[in-house]
Design an enzyme around this catalytic site. Structure first.
Site, PDB file in Angstrom:
ATOM      1  N   ASP A  28       0.860  -1.178   0.000  1.00  0.00           N
ATOM      2  CA  ASP A  28       0.000   0.000   0.000  1.00  0.00           C
ATOM      3  C   ASP A  28       0.902   1.235   0.000  1.00  0.00           C
ATOM      4  O   ASP A  28       1.859   1.299   0.778  1.00  0.00           O
ATOM      5  CB  ASP A  28      -0.893  -0.010   1.238  1.00  0.00           C
ATOM      6  CG  ASP A  28      -2.020   1.004   1.163  1.00  0.00           C
ATOM      7  OD1 ASP A  28      -1.748   2.175   0.815  1.00  0.00           O
ATOM      8  OD2 ASP A  28      -3.160   0.640   1.471  1.00  0.00           O
ATOM      9  N   ILE A  29       0.619   2.199  -0.880  1.00  0.00           N
ATOM     10  CA  ILE A  29       1.464   3.400  -0.931  1.00  0.00           C
ATOM     11  C   ILE A  29       1.324   4.232   0.340  1.00  0.00           C
ATOM     12  O   ILE A  29       2.197   5.030   0.655  1.00  0.00           O
ATOM     13  CB  ILE A  29       1.200   4.269  -2.182  1.00  0.00           C
ATOM     14  CG1 ILE A  29      -0.238   4.764  -2.210  1.00  0.00           C
ATOM     15  CG2 ILE A  29       1.547   3.513  -3.440  1.00  0.00           C
ATOM     16  CD1 ILE A  29      -0.499   5.820  -3.267  1.00  0.00           C
ATOM     17  N   ASN A  84     -13.247  -4.114   3.301  1.00  0.00           N
ATOM     18  CA  ASN A  84     -14.395  -3.213   3.394  1.00  0.00           C
ATOM     19  C   ASN A  84     -15.289  -3.427   2.179  1.00  0.00           C
ATOM     20  O   ASN A  84     -14.806  -3.482   1.051  1.00  0.00           O
ATOM     21  CB  ASN A  84     -13.925  -1.755   3.434  1.00  0.00           C
ATOM     22  CG  ASN A  84     -12.989  -1.481   4.589  1.00  0.00           C
ATOM     23  OD1 ASN A  84     -13.194  -1.969   5.686  1.00  0.00           O
ATOM     24  ND2 ASN A  84     -11.949  -0.712   4.332  1.00  0.00           N
ATOM     25  N   GLN A  91     -14.914   1.429   2.154  1.00  0.00           N
ATOM     26  CA  GLN A  91     -14.303   1.069   0.873  1.00  0.00           C
ATOM     27  C   GLN A  91     -14.149   2.329   0.025  1.00  0.00           C
ATOM     28  O   GLN A  91     -15.132   2.996  -0.298  1.00  0.00           O
ATOM     29  CB  GLN A  91     -15.158   0.032   0.134  1.00  0.00           C
ATOM     30  CG  GLN A  91     -14.529  -0.452  -1.147  1.00  0.00           C
ATOM     31  CD  GLN A  91     -15.356  -1.532  -1.851  1.00  0.00           C
ATOM     32  OE1 GLN A  91     -16.490  -1.792  -1.499  1.00  0.00           O
ATOM     33  NE2 GLN A  91     -14.749  -2.140  -2.859  1.00  0.00           N
ATOM     34  N   HIS A  97     -10.500  -5.834  -2.511  1.00  0.00           N
ATOM     35  CA  HIS A  97      -9.134  -5.985  -2.017  1.00  0.00           C
ATOM     36  C   HIS A  97      -9.150  -6.229  -0.510  1.00  0.00           C
ATOM     37  O   HIS A  97     -10.085  -5.846   0.180  1.00  0.00           O
ATOM     38  CB  HIS A  97      -8.269  -4.760  -2.353  1.00  0.00           C
ATOM     39  CG  HIS A  97      -8.758  -3.476  -1.777  1.00  0.00           C
ATOM     40  ND1 HIS A  97      -9.849  -2.795  -2.268  1.00  0.00           N
ATOM     41  CD2 HIS A  97      -8.300  -2.734  -0.742  1.00  0.00           C
ATOM     42  CE1 HIS A  97     -10.042  -1.689  -1.577  1.00  0.00           C
ATOM     43  NE2 HIS A  97      -9.112  -1.630  -0.620  1.00  0.00           N
ATOM     44  N   PHE A  98      -8.120  -6.894  -0.061  1.00  0.00           N
ATOM     45  CA  PHE A  98      -7.891  -7.127   1.363  1.00  0.00           C
ATOM     46  C   PHE A  98      -6.648  -6.366   1.774  1.00  0.00           C
ATOM     47  O   PHE A  98      -5.676  -6.315   1.027  1.00  0.00           O
ATOM     48  CB  PHE A  98      -7.673  -8.618   1.647  1.00  0.00           C
ATOM     49  CG  PHE A  98      -8.926  -9.433   1.610  1.00  0.00           C
ATOM     50  CD1 PHE A  98      -9.613  -9.730   2.776  1.00  0.00           C
ATOM     51  CD2 PHE A  98      -9.428  -9.917   0.413  1.00  0.00           C
ATOM     52  CE1 PHE A  98     -10.767 -10.488   2.753  1.00  0.00           C
ATOM     53  CE2 PHE A  98     -10.587 -10.682   0.375  1.00  0.00           C
ATOM     54  CZ  PHE A  98     -11.261 -10.962   1.548  1.00  0.00           C
ATOM     55  N   HIS A  99      -6.688  -5.801   2.971  1.00  0.00           N
ATOM     56  CA  HIS A  99      -5.522  -5.183   3.578  1.00  0.00           C
ATOM     57  C   HIS A  99      -4.902  -6.199   4.537  1.00  0.00           C
ATOM     58  O   HIS A  99      -5.616  -6.770   5.360  1.00  0.00           O
ATOM     59  CB  HIS A  99      -5.911  -3.955   4.417  1.00  0.00           C
ATOM     60  CG  HIS A  99      -6.478  -2.827   3.636  1.00  0.00           C
ATOM     61  ND1 HIS A  99      -5.729  -1.726   3.299  1.00  0.00           N
ATOM     62  CD2 HIS A  99      -7.721  -2.615   3.136  1.00  0.00           C
ATOM     63  CE1 HIS A  99      -6.491  -0.877   2.630  1.00  0.00           C
ATOM     64  NE2 HIS A  99      -7.703  -1.402   2.516  1.00  0.00           N
TER      65      HIS A  99
END
Length: 130
Positions: A28-29, A84, A91, A97-99
């Site tokens: 993740d940036i 989310n 979201q 996507h999953f974090h």
């Protein structure tokens, strides 16, 4: 156009953690903690509730594999895995996507808080959702 689809097609540069024919995982940036990784299907689907079972099964297998790897290699004490579904749920990108968020201590930059709500009649709730 979907920013994650642009990343998946390598039109936007990213730091790839993992890639196969169905899934891409990138750093993740906006690193909430060191090692914060996003895992997404290459197939565009808005959220988990709209995802086909085969894609979802493979995606969660990759999430688990990477969570184990990230925790081991970073020395994190724990891991949050977050997904989310919908704007109200937080979201911000309409691509599933999953974090994976490594946790190092109680004072790191990630906060997840559950507050007590009004009391619910659990029999009514159960009847509603079954």
């Amino acid at each position: 156009m979907c920013i994650f689809c642009d990343i998946i097609h390598h039109e936007i540069p990213s730091k790839v953690v993992y890639e196969d024919d169905q899934v891409l995982a990138i750093l993740d940036i906006a690193q909430v903690t060191k090692g914060h990784t996003l895992v997404m299907p290459k197939k565009h689907v808005e959220n988990l509730l709209e995802c086909d079972d085969e894609t979802a099964a493979h995606l969660i297998q990759v999430v688990k594999k990477l969570a184990v790897q990230i925790q081991a290699r970073t020395g994190a004490a724990a891991i949050n895995i977050l997904n989310n579904n919908g704007e109200l749920a937080g979201q911000t990108v309409k691509h599933l996507h999953f974090h994976i968020i490594p946790r190092y201590n109680e004072n790191d930059a990630f906060v997840c808080e559950f507050k007590e709500s009004e009391k619910q009649d659990l029999d009514e709730v159960l009847a509603l959702i079954q």
